[in-house]
Write an enzyme that holds these catalytic residues in place. Sequence first.
Site, mmCIF file in Angstrom:
data_model
loop_
_atom_site.group_PDB
_atom_site.id
_atom_site.type_symbol
_atom_site.label_atom_id
_atom_site.label_comp_id
_atom_site.label_asym_id
_atom_site.label_seq_id
_atom_site.Cartn_x
_atom_site.Cartn_y
_atom_site.Cartn_z
ATOM 1 N N LEU A 8 -2.612 -10.010 -0.328
ATOM 2 C CA LEU A 8 -1.169 -10.118 -0.547
ATOM 3 C C LEU A 8 -0.830 -9.418 -1.855
ATOM 4 C CD1 LEU A 8 -2.157 -12.734 1.113
ATOM 5 C CD2 LEU A 8 0.023 -13.727 0.439
ATOM 6 N N SER A 11 3.879 -5.398 -2.944
ATOM 7 C CA SER A 11 4.756 -4.682 -2.025
ATOM 8 C C SER A 11 4.208 -4.557 -0.612
ATOM 9 C CB SER A 11 5.059 -3.275 -2.562
ATOM 10 O OG SER A 11 3.865 -2.550 -2.737
ATOM 11 N N ARG A 12 2.928 -4.891 -0.406
ATOM 12 C CA ARG A 12 2.352 -4.783 0.931
ATOM 13 C C ARG A 12 1.426 -5.960 1.214
ATOM 14 N NH1 ARG A 12 -0.580 0.742 1.740
ATOM 15 N NH2 ARG A 12 -1.474 0.152 -0.252
ATOM 16 N N PHE A 13 1.259 -6.245 2.501
ATOM 17 C CA PHE A 13 0.357 -7.288 2.957
ATOM 18 C C PHE A 13 -0.608 -6.658 3.947
ATOM 19 C CE2 PHE A 13 -0.321 -10.683 6.278
ATOM 20 C CZ PHE A 13 -1.245 -11.403 5.549
ATOM 21 N N LYS A 14 -1.907 -6.739 3.652
ATOM 22 C CA LYS A 14 -2.903 -6.111 4.507
ATOM 23 C C LYS A 14 -3.949 -7.140 4.914
ATOM 24 C CE LYS A 14 -4.051 -2.766 1.652
ATOM 25 N NZ LYS A 14 -4.631 -1.480 1.164
ATOM 26 N N TYR A 91 -13.477 -8.682 -19.878
ATOM 27 C CA TYR A 91 -12.525 -9.602 -20.502
ATOM 28 C C TYR A 91 -13.226 -10.865 -21.004
ATOM 29 C CZ TYR A 91 -8.144 -7.325 -18.960
ATOM 30 O OH TYR A 91 -7.091 -6.458 -18.781
ATOM 31 N N ASP A 100 -6.873 -8.259 -8.097
ATOM 32 C CA ASP A 100 -6.945 -6.996 -7.360
ATOM 33 C C ASP A 100 -7.843 -5.991 -8.092
ATOM 34 O OD1 ASP A 100 -5.047 -6.941 -9.416
ATOM 35 O OD2 ASP A 100 -3.632 -5.680 -8.333
ATOM 36 N N ARG A 101 -7.750 -5.962 -9.424
ATOM 37 C CA ARG A 101 -8.628 -5.101 -10.203
ATOM 38 C C ARG A 101 -10.085 -5.567 -10.094
ATOM 39 N NH1 ARG A 101 -6.187 -5.219 -16.052
ATOM 40 N NH2 ARG A 101 -7.713 -3.573 -16.474
ATOM 41 N N THR A 122 2.604 -1.071 -7.952
ATOM 42 C CA THR A 122 3.698 -1.351 -8.880
ATOM 43 C C THR A 122 3.302 -0.935 -10.287
ATOM 44 O OG1 THR A 122 4.443 -3.191 -7.508
ATOM 45 C CG2 THR A 122 5.182 -3.155 -9.800
#
EC number: 2.7.1.33
Length: 243
Positions: A8, A11-14, A91, A100-101, A122
């Site tokens: 999720l 801007s998109r859902f895959k 980190y 996502d990263r 984005t």
Amino acid sequence: MSDWLFDLGNSRFKFAPLQGDRAGDVQAWAHGAEGMAGQPPHSLPSGGTAFVASVAAPSLTSAMLDQLQRRFEHVHVVRTSAQCAGVRIAYAKPEKFGVDRFLALLAAAKAQRPVLVVGVGTALTIDLLDANGQHHGGRISASPTTMREALHARAVQLPASGGDYSEFANDTSDALASGCDGAAVALVERSARQAQALLGVMPSLLVHGGGAPALMPLLDGADYHPSLVLDGLARWAVHQPAG
């Protein structure tokens, strides 16, 4: 029962079936994240386990998780961890590193070579991973699309889209496309040079995200991997601790 992967985004859902340690054929809802809740329930698959990654708004994430919990025996939501599948995150507080990263790095690590992972959505994200799976940190900037939208919001006469890339444009739309795409490319190229200085070798470029295709002709030698986050989610699913 089959297991599925769900991503999720902003801007998109895959989503795709889990096949070994990678994603199978990817399906997507093209209208964007804001409309996901309006999709009919039968448009979602069902099965044994759903593995979910989300950077979407909490309300949208909750609505989608509710639907998945009705259709799957188990639902697991991925969280960034300090290390997974041989990848070690730079980190000090891994929970601050976007999932996502994190997943993109898990997928990129399979190559076992230095790689600069570039996400174009984005945001424009850039992360450096060495051949041993050590993450060396990265950058976050506005993507070309977000730059265009921000300029349009401040100066409505500047179009939010359109135009073609040119090194020296003679039209406003082309100049905007050239400036915003060029800014992203310049940041990637600088990051690659700095990565080479740090590691002693030029990293491979691995690019993903909805805005990636527009930049690919400008990034020499880059590889485009549209399902990178889902493939990373598949690796996380395989390597997660039992229980």
